[in-house]
Design an enzyme around this catalytic site. Sequence first.
Site, short mmCIF file in Angstrom:
data_model
loop_
_atom_site.label_atom_id
_atom_site.label_comp_id
_atom_site.label_asym_id
_atom_site.label_seq_id
_atom_site.Cartn_x
_atom_site.Cartn_y
_atom_site.Cartn_z
N ASP A 198 47.67 67.50 38.36
CA ASP A 198 47.88 68.83 38.21
C ASP A 198 49.22 69.11 39.08
OD1 ASP A 198 46.57 68.69 40.62
OD2 ASP A 198 46.15 70.89 40.51
N ASP B 62 40.14 61.69 39.51
CA ASP B 62 39.27 62.80 39.90
C ASP B 62 38.65 63.42 38.45
OD1 ASP B 62 39.61 62.51 42.45
OD2 ASP B 62 41.37 63.94 42.53
N ARG C 136 38.20 65.78 46.22
CA ARG C 136 38.48 66.68 47.38
C ARG C 136 38.17 67.97 46.68
NH1 ARG C 136 44.62 65.17 49.10
NH2 ARG C 136 44.05 64.54 46.62
N GLY D 215 48.48 60.89 42.92
CA GLY D 215 47.73 59.66 43.41
C GLY D 215 47.77 58.59 42.20
N ARG E 95 54.81 61.13 46.37
CA ARG E 95 54.73 62.56 46.67
C ARG E 95 56.09 62.88 47.40
NH1 ARG E 95 49.05 63.34 45.64
NH2 ARG E 95 47.78 61.53 46.40
P1 ATP Z 1 46.39 63.85 42.29
O1 ATP Z 1 45.73 64.88 41.56
O2 ATP Z 1 46.25 62.50 41.78
O3 ATP Z 1 46.76 64.40 43.66
P2 ATP Z 1 48.98 64.95 41.64
O4 ATP Z 1 49.73 65.00 40.47
O5 ATP Z 1 48.20 66.35 41.69
O6 ATP Z 1 47.93 63.77 41.64
P3 ATP Z 1 50.33 65.92 44.01
O7 ATP Z 1 50.70 65.37 45.10
O8 ATP Z 1 49.86 67.38 44.09
O9 ATP Z 1 49.77 64.86 42.83
O10 ATP Z 1 51.85 66.43 43.14
C1 ATP Z 1 52.99 65.21 42.91
C2 ATP Z 1 54.06 65.80 43.30
O11 ATP Z 1 54.35 66.60 42.11
C3 ATP Z 1 54.48 66.30 44.37
O12 ATP Z 1 54.73 65.46 45.55
C4 ATP Z 1 55.55 67.49 44.28
O13 ATP Z 1 56.87 66.34 44.37
C5 ATP Z 1 55.47 67.63 43.03
N1 ATP Z 1 54.77 68.95 42.67
C6 ATP Z 1 53.61 69.31 43.01
N2 ATP Z 1 53.40 70.81 43.08
C7 ATP Z 1 54.78 71.08 42.92
C8 ATP Z 1 55.19 72.64 42.66
N3 ATP Z 1 54.53 73.64 42.58
N4 ATP Z 1 56.48 72.75 42.48
C9 ATP Z 1 57.42 71.61 42.24
N5 ATP Z 1 56.80 70.38 42.39
C10 ATP Z 1 55.48 70.18 42.64
#
Ligand code: ATP
Length: 327
Positions: A106, A131, A175, A14, A75
């Site tokens: 994360d 968040d 969330r 995000g 994503r």
């Molecule tokens: P936000 O907290 O704002 O949602 P975020 O970094 O947690 O940000 P995510 O959509 O959960 O956002 O993760 C971003 C990208 O990281 C995912 O689209 C995916 O490509 C990669 N990713 C997330 N989890 C994994 C995982 N367990 N293994 C490999 N890649 C991952």
Amino acid sequence: MQDIERIGVYTSGGDAPGMNACVRAVVRAAVANDLEVMGIRRGYEGMIEDDFVEMDRRSVSNILQSGGTVLKSARSEVFRTPEGREKAAANLQKYGISALVAVGGDGTFRGASKLHEEHGIAVVGCPGTIDNDLFGTDATIGFDTALNTALENIDRIRDTADAHNRLFLVEVMGRDAGFIALHSGIGGGAELVLIPETITEMDMIKERILSLMSAQRRSTIVIVAEGDEFGGARGIEQALREDSDFADIDLRATILGHTQRGGSPSASDRVLASRLGVAAVEALVDGHADVMVGVVNGETKLTPLRNVYSRKKSIDYDLLKLTQVLS
Ligand code: ATP
């Protein structure tokens, strides 16, 4: 470990206000350390699809104050597979990139850790999410701006709630975490704050609202985090509308939504993003990898990425108590 000559920087997950300030700091700190920098557009999606762009001091001029992210975010489902990560690593190798700064949440760090584990890429994370739910830093880049945006809207809602003696259920983002709800609830003088970290009985919510409204209040505002167990403001609205005790109460639900993501970063977020962007590059230069840079009690601190995504950052329960005392 071989010397780093070229690093990559990307924003992922995000978007959050201040990501641009962080990218600017990464690029300028890299240049100051005689490193070359490439931007990777659209996070892991761009890493796999070869969407790389060379960056220098001038390419990050005048982005400090802008919201969103000039590198775009995405994503990527493909990156979750070993084949996807292999493709990403091959592209990094093609450009001679042996180290990365990842700006995201994360999920982004889970992916970064795998890239490090499987392909030996040194990754340092910068916490970029509205968040504020990341272990290892007191504040994340974007939280302060999102909070102030929510607060500005709550103030406006208070004016109209006051004029009509209404009950407003205001949903803010979060969330899995109630940081925006809790802090905007205190800052906006909310009568009740509902967050995912606590379970509140619906009967208690109803009782509290009725007692607040019968005490001749001019207006009542309940702040609800989107991930609260009743399904956000709409879920609570429905439960109240089905109850005859609420038949005479003028009730409105408002979802602040994506307004909280946009806009120019606050002074605090600009300073935090600048500080963390520089600290991330310095950590790479010092040979660190698979860690996140954060600020804890005013000091820059490195936390293993594994700890960042496996531990939960707790809300401040004293602040939650404060909402009860102040309402
Ligand atoms: P936000 O907290 O704002 O949602 P975020 O970094 O947690 O940000 P995510 O959509 O959960 O956002 O993760 C971003 C990208 O990281 C995912 O689209 C995916 O490509 C990669 N990713 C997330 N989890 C994994 C995982 N367990 N293994 C490999 N890649 C991952």
